[in-house]
Design a protein around this motif. Structure first.
Motif, PDB file in Angstrom:
ATOM      1  N   LEU A  57       0.631  -1.482  -0.060  1.00  0.00           N
ATOM      2  CA  LEU A  57       0.111   0.096  -0.099  1.00  0.00           C
ATOM      3  C   LEU A  57       0.874   1.064   0.086  1.00  0.00           C
ATOM      4  O   LEU A  57       0.425   2.128  -0.612  1.00  0.00           O
ATOM      5  N   GLN A  58       1.934   1.283   0.765  1.00  0.00           N
ATOM      6  CA  GLN A  58       2.979   2.459   0.752  1.00  0.00           C
ATOM      7  C   GLN A  58       3.514   2.906  -0.233  1.00  0.00           C
ATOM      8  O   GLN A  58       3.829   4.039  -0.570  1.00  0.00           O
ATOM      9  N   SER A  59       3.703   1.674  -1.047  1.00  0.00           N
ATOM     10  CA  SER A  59       4.741   1.922  -2.296  1.00  0.00           C
ATOM     11  C   SER A  59       3.918   1.826  -3.656  1.00  0.00           C
ATOM     12  O   SER A  59       4.548   1.706  -4.612  1.00  0.00           O
ATOM     13  N   GLN A  60       2.926   2.117  -3.526  1.00  0.00           N
ATOM     14  CA  GLN A  60       1.737   2.260  -4.705  1.00  0.00           C
ATOM     15  C   GLN A  60       2.280   3.414  -5.655  1.00  0.00           C
ATOM     16  O   GLN A  60       2.557   4.567  -5.136  1.00  0.00           O
ATOM     17  N   LEU A  64       2.679   7.469  -4.546  1.00  0.00           N
ATOM     18  CA  LEU A  64       3.995   8.030  -4.428  1.00  0.00           C
ATOM     19  C   LEU A  64       4.002   9.556  -5.248  1.00  0.00           C
ATOM     20  O   LEU A  64       4.354  10.458  -4.872  1.00  0.00           O
ATOM     21  N   GLU A  65       3.281   9.203  -6.460  1.00  0.00           N
ATOM     22  CA  GLU A  65       3.121  10.501  -7.494  1.00  0.00           C
ATOM     23  C   GLU A  65       2.315  11.629  -6.718  1.00  0.00           C
ATOM     24  O   GLU A  65       2.723  12.652  -6.796  1.00  0.00           O
ATOM     25  N   ARG A  66       1.267  11.211  -5.963  1.00  0.00           N
ATOM     26  CA  ARG A  66       0.282  12.019  -5.331  1.00  0.00           C
ATOM     27  C   ARG A  66       1.476  12.811  -4.389  1.00  0.00           C
ATOM     28  O   ARG A  66       1.262  14.059  -3.968  1.00  0.00           O
ATOM     29  N   LEU A  67       2.165  12.089  -3.409  1.00  0.00           N
ATOM     30  CA  LEU A  67       3.098  12.695  -2.291  1.00  0.00           C
ATOM     31  C   LEU A  67       3.996  13.684  -2.998  1.00  0.00           C
ATOM     32  O   LEU A  67       4.305  14.467  -2.413  1.00  0.00           O
ATOM     33  N   VAL A  68       4.673  12.993  -4.018  1.00  0.00           N
ATOM     34  CA  VAL A  68       5.620  14.061  -4.656  1.00  0.00           C
ATOM     35  C   VAL A  68       4.971  15.309  -5.149  1.00  0.00           C
ATOM     36  O   VAL A  68       5.633  16.372  -5.101  1.00  0.00           O
ATOM     37  N   ARG A  69       3.955  15.380  -5.938  1.00  0.00           N
ATOM     38  CA  ARG A  69       3.165  16.666  -6.383  1.00  0.00           C
ATOM     39  C   ARG A  69       2.891  17.390  -5.161  1.00  0.00           C
ATOM     40  O   ARG A  69       3.091  18.469  -5.099  1.00  0.00           O
ATOM     41  N   ALA A  70       2.477  16.851  -3.846  1.00  0.00           N
ATOM     42  CA  ALA A  70       2.200  17.533  -2.790  1.00  0.00           C
ATOM     43  C   ALA A  70       3.367  18.138  -2.088  1.00  0.00           C
ATOM     44  O   ALA A  70       3.171  19.424  -1.559  1.00  0.00           O
ATOM     45  N   TYR A  71       4.394  17.587  -2.063  1.00  0.00           N
ATOM     46  CA  TYR A  71       5.529  17.990  -1.389  1.00  0.00           C
ATOM     47  C   TYR A  71       6.641  18.378  -2.111  1.00  0.00           C
ATOM     48  O   TYR A  71       7.920  18.592  -1.690  1.00  0.00           O
ATOM     49  N   ASN A  72       6.398  18.562  -3.466  1.00  0.00           N
ATOM     50  CA  ASN A  72       7.436  19.011  -4.306  1.00  0.00           C
ATOM     51  C   ASN A  72       8.163  20.297  -4.178  1.00  0.00           C
ATOM     52  O   ASN A  72       9.412  20.318  -4.214  1.00  0.00           O
ATOM     53  N   ASP A  73       7.195  21.241  -3.544  1.00  0.00           N
ATOM     54  CA  ASP A  73       7.834  22.506  -3.304  1.00  0.00           C
ATOM     55  C   ASP A  73       8.881  22.449  -2.260  1.00  0.00           C
ATOM     56  O   ASP A  73       9.975  23.182  -2.033  1.00  0.00           O
ATOM     57  N   GLU A  74       8.622  21.471  -1.110  1.00  0.00           N
ATOM     58  CA  GLU A  74       9.382  21.518   0.071  1.00  0.00           C
ATOM     59  C   GLU A  74      10.829  20.541  -0.122  1.00  0.00           C
ATOM     60  O   GLU A  74      11.479  20.886   0.369  1.00  0.00           O
ATOM     61  N   LYS A  76      11.946  19.526  -3.162  1.00  0.00           N
ATOM     62  CA  LYS A  76      12.638  19.783  -4.586  1.00  0.00           C
ATOM     63  C   LYS A  76      13.364  18.303  -5.162  1.00  0.00           C
ATOM     64  O   LYS A  76      14.464  18.467  -5.361  1.00  0.00           O
ATOM     65  N   LEU A  77      12.299  17.461  -4.995  1.00  0.00           N
ATOM     66  CA  LEU A  77      12.896  16.121  -5.601  1.00  0.00           C
ATOM     67  C   LEU A  77      13.044  16.123  -7.163  1.00  0.00           C
ATOM     68  O   LEU A  77      12.540  17.007  -7.615  1.00  0.00           O
ATOM     69  N   GLN A  78      14.245  15.429  -7.554  1.00  0.00           N
ATOM     70  CA  GLN A  78      14.610  15.354  -8.974  1.00  0.00           C
ATOM     71  C   GLN A  78      14.816  13.884  -9.394  1.00  0.00           C
ATOM     72  O   GLN A  78      14.696  12.936  -8.249  1.00  0.00           O
ATOM     73  N   PRO A  79      14.142  13.283 -10.604  1.00  0.00           N
ATOM     74  CA  PRO A  79      14.410  12.132 -10.923  1.00  0.00           C
ATOM     75  C   PRO A  79      15.854  11.544 -10.881  1.00  0.00           C
ATOM     76  O   PRO A  79      16.639  12.287 -11.255  1.00  0.00           O
ATOM     77  N   THR A  80      15.992  10.266 -10.766  1.00  0.00           N
ATOM     78  CA  THR A  80      17.415   9.640 -10.623  1.00  0.00           C
ATOM     79  C   THR A  80      17.482   9.336 -11.864  1.00  0.00           C
ATOM     80  O   THR A  80      17.273   8.653 -12.793  1.00  0.00           O
ATOM     81  N   GLU A  81      19.026   9.824 -12.256  1.00  0.00           N
ATOM     82  CA  GLU A  81      19.514   9.837 -13.853  1.00  0.00           C
ATOM     83  C   GLU A  81      19.933   8.082 -13.900  1.00  0.00           C
ATOM     84  O   GLU A  81      20.399   7.560 -12.871  1.00  0.00           O
ATOM     85  N   SER A  82      19.854   7.579 -14.931  1.00  0.00           N
ATOM     86  CA  SER A  82      20.299   6.340 -15.012  1.00  0.00           C
ATOM     87  C   SER A  82      21.764   6.108 -15.032  1.00  0.00           C
ATOM     88  O   SER A  82      22.204   4.961 -14.484  1.00  0.00           O
ATOM     89  N   THR A  83      22.505   7.183 -15.285  1.00  0.00           N
ATOM     90  CA  THR A  83      24.097   6.775 -14.761  1.00  0.00           C
ATOM     91  C   THR A  83      24.236   6.960 -13.333  1.00  0.00           C
ATOM     92  O   THR A  83      25.414   6.728 -13.207  1.00  0.00           O
ATOM     93  N   ALA A  84      23.394   7.328 -12.492  1.00  0.00           N
ATOM     94  CA  ALA A  84      23.443   7.365 -11.305  1.00  0.00           C
ATOM     95  C   ALA A  84      23.514   5.775 -10.406  1.00  0.00           C
ATOM     96  O   ALA A  84      23.894   5.753  -9.431  1.00  0.00           O
ATOM     97  N   LEU A  85      22.960   5.065 -11.271  1.00  0.00           N
ATOM     98  CA  LEU A  85      22.629   3.614 -10.755  1.00  0.00           C
ATOM     99  C   LEU A  85      23.929   2.694 -10.836  1.00  0.00           C
ATOM    100  O   LEU A  85      24.539   2.674 -12.189  1.00  0.00           O
ATOM    101  N   VAL A  86      24.417   1.931  -9.981  1.00  0.00           N
ATOM    102  CA  VAL A  86      25.272   0.932  -9.990  1.00  0.00           C
ATOM    103  C   VAL A  86      24.721  -0.480  -9.686  1.00  0.00           C
ATOM    104  O   VAL A  86      23.876  -0.342  -8.696  1.00  0.00           O
ATOM    105  N   HIS A  87      25.493  -1.484 -10.044  1.00  0.00           N
ATOM    106  CA  HIS A  87      25.178  -2.713  -9.433  1.00  0.00           C
ATOM    107  C   HIS A  87      25.913  -3.149  -8.107  1.00  0.00           C
ATOM    108  O   HIS A  87      26.904  -2.375  -7.972  1.00  0.00           O
TER     109      HIS A  87
END
Length: 167
Positions: A57-60, A64-74, A76-87
């Motif tokens: 339920l928490q990770s739906q 999560l999109e609603r929470l991001v929209r609601a708290y985006n101003d506070e 200031k989340l940015q999408p993770t770039e694919s180059t930032a991910l490592v195994h």
């Protein structure tokens, strides 16, 4: 009237009854413990199931999109770039996991050097590092640093080992 044999048999019967009672009592205690442990296991399984449902339920994504929209101003989340991910296999090892160099290899490579050159190298390193801390740092720097395997060559690079509780 009572013979000695009868008294012995009465004593044996009494002792047998006492031993039988104690064995029965211990078995009942063990059975109660088994029931208690089964109840604890059932409670833990139910708790795990509840936590899995709560996590689902928490990770739906919609939530999560609603929470991001609601708290985006506070936030200031940015999408993770694919180059930032490592195994996990690409991460460097901890110092405790670095293999210790083999002393016999060092002795074999030192056989080619003369004793005088070894002494002069020791004196030179002592002059360049006046305190022992610098000498220890120089020794630590001389050890090879393990490098992670490239992504293309690593086996099961897409599989990341986690502490998942799923079976």
């Amino acid at each position: 009237m009572l013979k000695t044999f009868d008294l012995v048999l009465i004593g044996v019967m009494t002792a047998t009854a006492a031993v039988t009672y104690t064995i029965k009592h211990r078995a009942e205690l063990k059975l109660e413990e088994v029931h208690r442990l089964e109840a604890e296991i059932k409670l833990e399984k139910d708790t795990i199931d509840l936590l899995k449902a709560d996590w689902a339920l928490q990770s739906q994504p919609n939530r999560l999109e609603r929470l991001v929209r609601a708290y985006n101003d506070e936030l200031k989340l940015q999408p993770t770039e694919s180059t930032a991910l490592v195994h996990a296999k690409e991460l460097p090892m901890l110092k405790s996991e670095v293999p210790v160099p083999d002393v016999t290899e060092a002795k074999a490579s030192a056989k080619g050097a003369t004793v005088a050159s070894a002494k002069s190298a020791t004196v030179a390193s002592a002059k360049s590092a006046p305190d022992t801390a610098k000498g220890a740092q120089a020794t630590a720097k001389a050890q090879p640093i393990p490098m992670p395997a490239p992504r293309g060559e690593a086996e099961d690079a897409d599989q990341i080992e986690t502490g998942s509780v799923e079976e």
